[in-house]
Design an enzyme around this catalytic site. Structure first.
Site, PDB file in Angstrom:
ATOM      1  N   ASP A 102       1.162  -1.589   0.374  1.00  0.00           N
ATOM      2  CA  ASP A 102      -0.227   0.688  -0.031  1.00  0.00           C
ATOM      3  C   ASP A 102       1.343   1.085  -0.443  1.00  0.00           C
ATOM      4  O   ASP A 102       1.279   1.340   0.836  1.00  0.00           O
ATOM      5  CB  ASP A 102      -0.743   0.022   1.219  1.00  0.00           C
ATOM      6  CG  ASP A 102      -2.154   0.915   0.697  1.00  0.00           C
ATOM      7  OD1 ASP A 102      -2.021   2.097   0.672  1.00  0.00           O
ATOM      8  OD2 ASP A 102      -3.355   0.309   1.531  1.00  0.00           O
ATOM      9  N   ASP A 203      -2.729   5.207  -2.234  1.00  0.00           N
ATOM     10  CA  ASP A 203      -4.076   5.689  -1.538  1.00  0.00           C
ATOM     11  C   ASP A 203      -4.114   7.202  -1.442  1.00  0.00           C
ATOM     12  O   ASP A 203      -3.700   8.237  -2.237  1.00  0.00           O
ATOM     13  CB  ASP A 203      -2.944   5.907  -0.617  1.00  0.00           C
ATOM     14  CG  ASP A 203      -4.508   5.778   1.235  1.00  0.00           C
ATOM     15  OD1 ASP A 203      -4.859   5.203   1.748  1.00  0.00           O
ATOM     16  OD2 ASP A 203      -3.935   7.298   1.582  1.00  0.00           O
ATOM     17  N   GLU A 245      -6.664   4.433  -5.176  1.00  0.00           N
ATOM     18  CA  GLU A 245      -8.032   4.507  -5.053  1.00  0.00           C
ATOM     19  C   GLU A 245      -8.245   5.974  -5.259  1.00  0.00           C
ATOM     20  O   GLU A 245      -7.182   6.890  -5.065  1.00  0.00           O
ATOM     21  CB  GLU A 245      -7.653   4.605  -3.149  1.00  0.00           C
ATOM     22  CG  GLU A 245      -8.858   4.910  -2.635  1.00  0.00           C
ATOM     23  CD  GLU A 245      -8.528   5.305  -0.436  1.00  0.00           C
ATOM     24  OE1 GLU A 245      -9.727   4.896  -0.149  1.00  0.00           O
ATOM     25  OE2 GLU A 245      -7.583   5.538  -0.739  1.00  0.00           O
ATOM     26  N   HIS A 319     -10.822  -1.753   4.685  1.00  0.00           N
ATOM     27  CA  HIS A 319     -10.325  -1.664   6.085  1.00  0.00           C
ATOM     28  C   HIS A 319     -11.260  -0.736   5.912  1.00  0.00           C
ATOM     29  O   HIS A 319     -10.965   0.010   6.855  1.00  0.00           O
ATOM     30  CB  HIS A 319      -9.216  -1.439   6.145  1.00  0.00           C
ATOM     31  CG  HIS A 319      -8.892  -0.264   5.024  1.00  0.00           C
ATOM     32  ND1 HIS A 319      -8.286  -0.794   3.732  1.00  0.00           N
ATOM     33  CD2 HIS A 319      -7.946   0.668   5.854  1.00  0.00           C
ATOM     34  CE1 HIS A 319      -7.758   0.488   3.354  1.00  0.00           C
ATOM     35  NE2 HIS A 319      -8.131   1.413   4.392  1.00  0.00           N
ATOM     36  N   ASP A 320     -11.691   0.423   4.893  1.00  0.00           N
ATOM     37  CA  ASP A 320     -12.940   1.535   5.195  1.00  0.00           C
ATOM     38  C   ASP A 320     -14.288   1.573   5.722  1.00  0.00           C
ATOM     39  O   ASP A 320     -14.638   2.428   5.431  1.00  0.00           O
ATOM     40  CB  ASP A 320     -12.217   3.085   4.587  1.00  0.00           C
ATOM     41  CG  ASP A 320     -10.899   3.036   4.345  1.00  0.00           C
ATOM     42  OD1 ASP A 320     -10.176   2.637   5.338  1.00  0.00           O
ATOM     43  OD2 ASP A 320     -10.043   3.507   3.464  1.00  0.00           O
TER      44      ASP A 320
END
Ligand code: GLC
Length: 545
Positions: A102, A203, A245, A319-320
């Site tokens: 990431d 990210d 993302e 995870h969000d």
């Protein structure tokens, strides 16, 4: 198959996402770690996945659970060492699994050496690595707000300037206008590529080219120029999977990100479908009623628009986000059926599917009774903000039960033993009490489990080229209960038909496809045209010449 198909191995791949803090602890400190991941590689191999995206494990003060990086080229001791990381890459490779790192390139931690230097003086060589504006204490450069609450500007008395942060105060934004910053980043990425990583997830990448004076955060004018340079200088030197993302992506923009010429990324995470359950113009906590028609139209549009011009990533969870079975499925009576139904509907579409840890078990949201049990900075900041604005505690908790990021972050449920087999110590965040019922131990060898259903789906994708290439067509567009579509190429076609609700519904397509091969079904026996609650079926048939 043609060379280009072989090169694009990731079109045929299924990716599994690990949130390392909550996956597997190996040393009893209550936090997941790299050696824990290594010990679970055989589980992942059994599931059949091709690559693992791991949320950040770099050195970090953990204000945002690792999305605040203080050293990009080292592993946080909490997770292990660089040697452990090398071993993970090697052990995964032995099992045919690639490791996706990431990359958080929009901001660093305020404890990063660059920022520590940058805030010393305006003349410091690192000052210009970040985004600064003049002002006076209390008089902000403008009224922009940070995603995790409060103003997007923070005063530093030493330099008598504000720095810009789109997320927490501890996450200063990097200045991508500065070529030195870009070079540092490229060198760091090349260093990881040399260590053998198989790809990167980028990210909030659409936020790097910000122009705060114009209040532009995402999709800034220089964004795609920067991304093409980034890709040319790094990714294109390897055979990687890359996924950006991009909360602000539209299909038009996604075609740039995932251009088949490889000039930017392999694919992009878009979030249009995720935002459908929030009141328009409000925050994610303000829930709107769910509408299947809206969901279908949204996903179908992405399928249509990126067909042969880009590439979709397919995901329900990360995870969000809250757990999908609690959001669009039924985490009570029909948990198993609805988890399988959601899996089939997602994996049957065109794109690369992502499975978030525990999704393959049908893990659910959690309801902690008190805010003190929550760990996520976004959650706790929002709670304080809303309570101080006079919201009722029950209403705020209700929003958390639906949307808090901690729903996805409770420990992985490995078995029905102590702490669900996640740790022998005290977990950093409490285990969801339903682990006694929902856990991997109970599912891995059960042919009817959610896990086994996912495993079949993952394997089907390898066997049926239609999953990769078939053209998508939505059926029953206006139906509020049925999600059905076909995929088709010259030789074959398949039908995915699903009841998205707990009420039976009549679906004539099932009758029409009875002569096809039933490849997957989430109830025993053959389906009838009246679909049971959350019933879903996959048919395949060869075309007659
Ligand atoms: C992304 C991450 C999220 C993080 C944020 C700031 O949205 O997925 O977890 O908090 O970026 O880095």
């Amino acid at each position: 198959m043609s060379d280009s198909r072989e090169q694009k191995w990731w079109k045929n791949a299924v990716v599994y996402q690990i949130y390392p803090k909550s996956f597997q602890d190996s040393n009893g400190d209550g936090v997941g770690d790299i050696r824990g991941i290594i010990s679970r590689l055989d589980y992942l191999k059994d599931l059949g996945i091709d690559a693992v995206w791991i949320s950040p494990m770099y050195c970090s003060p953990q204000n945002d659970n690792g999305y605040d990086i203080s050293d990009y080229q080292d592993i946080d001791p909490m997770f292990g060492t660089l040697a452990d990381m090398d071993e993970l890459i090697a052990e995964a490779k032995k099992r045919g699994i690639r490791i996706i790192m990431d990359l958080v390139l929009n901001h660093t931690s305020d404890e990063h050496r660059w920022f520590q230097e940058a805030k010393k003086s305006r003349e410091n060589p690192y000052h210009d690595y970040y985004v600064w504006r003049d002002g006076e204490p209390g008089v902000y450069p403008n009224e922009m707000k940070a995603t995790f609450g409060g103003p997007a500007w923070e005063w530093v008395p030493e330099v008598e300037q504000y720095y810009f942060h789109q997320f927490a105060v501890e996450q200063p934004d990097l200045n991508w206008e500065n070529p030195k910053v870009r070079r540092e980043i490229y060198d760091m990425i090349l260093w990881w590529m040399d260590r053998g990583v198989g790809g990167f997830r980028l990210d909030v990448i659409d936020q790097i080219a910000k122009e705060p004076d114009k209040k532009i955060t995402n999709n800034g004018p220089r964004l795609h120029e920067f991304l093409r340079e980034l890709s040319r200088e790094t990714f294109q030197k390897g055979d990687l999977i890359t996924v950006g993302e991009a909360w602000g992506a539209t299909p038009e923009i996604a075609k740039l990100y995932s251009n088949p010429d490889g000039s930017e990324f392999s694919m992009v995470f878009q979030f249009e479908h995720v935002g459908l359950d929030q009141e328009e113009g409000k925050e994610k906590w303000d829930l709107a009623p769910l509408s299947l028609v809206k969901l279908k139209r949204c996903l179908a549009r992405w399928q249509r628009e990126l067909y042969q011009t880009g590439w979709n990533s397919l995901f329900w969870d990360n995870h969000d986000l809250p757990r999908i079975v609690s959001r669009w499925g039924d985490d009570g009576e029909y948990r198993v059926e609805s988890a399988k139904m959601l899996a089939l509907v997602l994996h049957g579409m065109q794109g690369t599917p992502y499975i978030y840890q525990g999704e393959e078990l049908g893990m659910t949201n959690v309801k902690f009774h008190d805010i003190s049990e929550y760990r996520d900075i976004e959650t706790t900041n929002m709670y304080d903000e809303r309570i101080s604005e006079g919201y009722a505690k029950e209403d705020v908790m209700h929003s958390l039960y639906a949307k808090s990021r901690d729903n996805a972050r409770t420990p992985m449920q490995w078995n029905d033993g102590r702490n669900a087999g996640f740790t022998t110590g005290t977990p950093w965040i409490a285990v969801n009490p339903n682990y006694t019922k929902i856990n991997a131990g109970a599912q891995v060898n059960d042919p009817d489990s959610v896990y086994s259903f996912y495993k079949k789906l993952v394997h089907l994708r390898k066997e049926q080229p239609l999953f990769v290439d078939g053209k998508f067509r939505l059926l029953y567009e206006d139906d509020e209960q049925i999600f059905a579509y076909t995929r088709e190429d010259e030789e074959a076609e398949m039908l995915v038909c699903a009841n998205f609700t707990g009420t039976p519904v009549f679906c004539p397509a099932v009758e029409e496809w009875k002569d096809g091969d039933m490849l997957l079904h989430n109830y025993p026996g053959e389906p009838s045209a009246e679909l049971k609650p959350y019933e879903a079926v996959l048919y395949l048939r060869k075309k007659r010449n």
